[in-house]
Every structure is written in C-alpha cells, then in structure tokens.
Motif scaffolding. Structure first.
Motif, short mmCIF file in Angstrom:
data_model
loop_
_atom_site.label_atom_id
_atom_site.label_comp_id
_atom_site.label_asym_id
_atom_site.label_seq_id
_atom_site.Cartn_x
_atom_site.Cartn_y
_atom_site.Cartn_z
N LEU A 37 -72.97 13.09 165.51
CA LEU A 37 -71.54 13.30 165.72
C LEU A 37 -71.26 14.74 166.12
CD1 LEU A 37 -70.30 11.38 162.56
CD2 LEU A 37 -70.10 10.60 164.93
N ARG A 38 -70.40 14.92 167.09
CA ARG A 38 -70.04 16.27 167.54
C ARG A 38 -68.70 16.65 166.92
NH1 ARG A 38 -66.98 18.78 171.60
NH2 ARG A 38 -67.87 20.78 172.18
N PHE A 39 -68.73 17.68 166.10
CA PHE A 39 -67.52 18.18 165.46
C PHE A 39 -67.07 19.48 166.11
CE2 PHE A 39 -68.92 15.31 162.20
CZ PHE A 39 -67.75 14.87 161.61
N ARG A 40 -65.75 19.67 166.11
CA ARG A 40 -65.15 20.94 166.50
C ARG A 40 -64.61 21.56 165.22
NH1 ARG A 40 -61.56 18.85 171.65
NH2 ARG A 40 -63.34 18.08 172.85
N ARG A 41 -64.58 22.88 165.15
CA ARG A 41 -64.01 23.50 163.95
C ARG A 41 -62.71 24.21 164.29
NH1 ARG A 41 -66.26 29.15 163.00
NH2 ARG A 41 -67.30 29.55 164.96
N GLN A 42 -61.81 24.20 163.33
CA GLN A 42 -60.49 24.80 163.50
C GLN A 42 -59.86 24.33 164.82
OE1 GLN A 42 -59.20 26.01 160.93
NE2 GLN A 42 -61.07 26.26 159.74
N ALA A 56 -64.88 11.71 168.96
CA ALA A 56 -65.43 10.38 169.22
C ALA A 56 -64.91 9.32 168.25
CB ALA A 56 -66.96 10.42 169.17
N VAL A 57 -64.73 9.69 166.99
CA VAL A 57 -64.24 8.73 166.00
C VAL A 57 -62.86 9.09 165.46
CG1 VAL A 57 -66.54 7.94 165.34
CG2 VAL A 57 -65.51 9.86 164.12
N ARG A 58 -62.24 10.14 166.04
CA ARG A 58 -60.90 10.59 165.67
C ARG A 58 -60.80 10.82 164.17
NH1 ARG A 58 -57.43 10.59 169.76
NH2 ARG A 58 -55.57 10.31 168.49
N LEU A 59 -61.75 11.63 163.67
CA LEU A 59 -61.83 11.95 162.25
C LEU A 59 -61.63 13.43 162.01
CD1 LEU A 59 -62.58 11.29 159.27
CD2 LEU A 59 -64.97 11.65 159.93
N ALA A 60 -60.65 13.75 161.16
CA ALA A 60 -60.42 15.12 160.72
C ALA A 60 -61.00 15.27 159.33
CB ALA A 60 -58.93 15.43 160.70
N ASN A 85 -52.27 10.46 161.03
CA ASN A 85 -52.55 9.03 161.09
C ASN A 85 -51.72 8.37 162.19
OD1 ASN A 85 -53.02 8.38 157.50
ND2 ASN A 85 -54.42 9.22 159.00
N GLY A 86 -50.48 8.80 162.34
CA GLY A 86 -49.62 8.28 163.40
C GLY A 86 -50.15 8.60 164.80
N GLN A 87 -50.97 9.64 164.89
CA GLN A 87 -51.60 10.00 166.17
C GLN A 87 -52.94 9.30 166.33
OE1 GLN A 87 -49.70 11.99 168.25
NE2 GLN A 87 -48.30 11.72 166.54
N GLY A 88 -53.30 8.45 165.36
CA GLY A 88 -54.58 7.73 165.43
C GLY A 88 -55.75 8.53 164.88
N ILE A 89 -55.47 9.56 164.09
CA ILE A 89 -56.51 10.40 163.52
C ILE A 89 -56.58 10.14 162.02
CG2 ILE A 89 -57.24 12.78 163.07
CD1 ILE A 89 -55.68 13.54 165.66
N ARG A 113 -67.32 7.61 156.48
CA ARG A 113 -65.96 7.53 157.03
C ARG A 113 -65.99 7.46 158.55
NH1 ARG A 113 -60.69 8.78 155.28
NH2 ARG A 113 -61.51 8.31 153.22
N ALA A 114 -66.89 8.18 159.17
CA ALA A 114 -67.01 8.14 160.64
C ALA A 114 -67.46 6.76 161.12
CB ALA A 114 -67.98 9.21 161.12
N ALA A 115 -68.22 6.07 160.29
CA ALA A 115 -68.70 4.73 160.65
C ALA A 115 -67.62 3.67 160.46
CB ALA A 115 -69.93 4.38 159.81
#
Length: 132
Positions: A37-42, A56-60, A85-89, A113-115
């Motif tokens: 999984l590729r994460f971005r920070r901040q 990719a999985v819209r996970l914060a 959540n309303g934004q699909g995240i 959670r990503a799965a």
C-alpha cells in the motif's frame, strides 16, 4: 477534493516536524512496506490534513495523542470523521501509545482495515424477493 492553499502550506510544515509516533509509523509505512500500500503523510483533503492517507483504498490513518481525550476535541474529531466518510474516506484512529507499545498490532490493524474498504463494490443485482 482540493484543499485551500493555507491547508496545503500547513501540511508541508507538519511534514517537516512530525510527532515521534508519526515518525515511527511513517518509517514502517513509507515505500509501500505494508502490504504494497502506498501512503502519503500529512495529506490535505478539503479543510483537513490527514496524518496518513492511502488513495488506493481511501483510508486515512490518524495517530491520536492525549489531546484527543478532551471532550471538545472528540466532538471535532467526530465531525471531521463524518465529513471524511461523506467523501468516501474511511478513518482509522490509533492511539499514539499503541505505536510505542504495539507497532505490529497497529500495522496489522491498518492492513486489515485497508482490506475492508468503506464502500464495497456491488456484486450484481439483488436476488428477486423470496430468493436468497
């Protein structure tokens, strides 16, 4: 959703000065080290800055210190989570102490959670009434 310029500038500043739990978790997430999984920070999203975000999985993933125990802060966090959540995240909150005490468990929780994304793809039309 595009973020305001001020939010983008603040995100850049936060990247330069991470908290210790954020720095430790980033060392384990960066470079697709967790399940590819590729994460971005901040990462800025709308008016908010996400500690870690996987597009990719819209996970914060939010690392929460003791300040998040305050009732006013909890109410703000709930509004923020509802907006995201309303934004699909989907939002996964992790106690900062967990990063220190149980890094493997934290990583496994993120992986699980990503799965299991917030929005599941439809598996065809529903069955006719009376059939399952």
């Amino acid at each position: 959703m595009e973020a305001p310029k001020l939010t983008i500038a603040r995100a850049r500043e936060l990247r330069r000065r991470p908290s210790l739990p954020e720095a430790l978790l980033w060392a384990r997430l960066r470079g697709q080290r967790l399940a590819g999984l590729r994460f971005r920070r901040q990462h800025p999203v709308g008016p908010y800055i996400l500690d870690f975000y996987c597009v990719a999985v819209r996970l914060a993933v939010e690392v929460d210190g003791r300040v998040h125990d305050d009732p006013d802060r909890q109410a703000h966090d709930e509004r923020r989570t509802n907006w995201l959540n309303g934004q699909g995240i989907q939002v996964l909150r992790i106690a900062a102490m967990s990063v220190f005490q149980n890094m493997d468990g934290v990583l496994e929780g993120i992986r699980l959670r990503a799965a299991d994304p917030l929005h599941h793809a439809a598996h065809g039309p529903p069955p006719p009434e009376g059939e399952e």
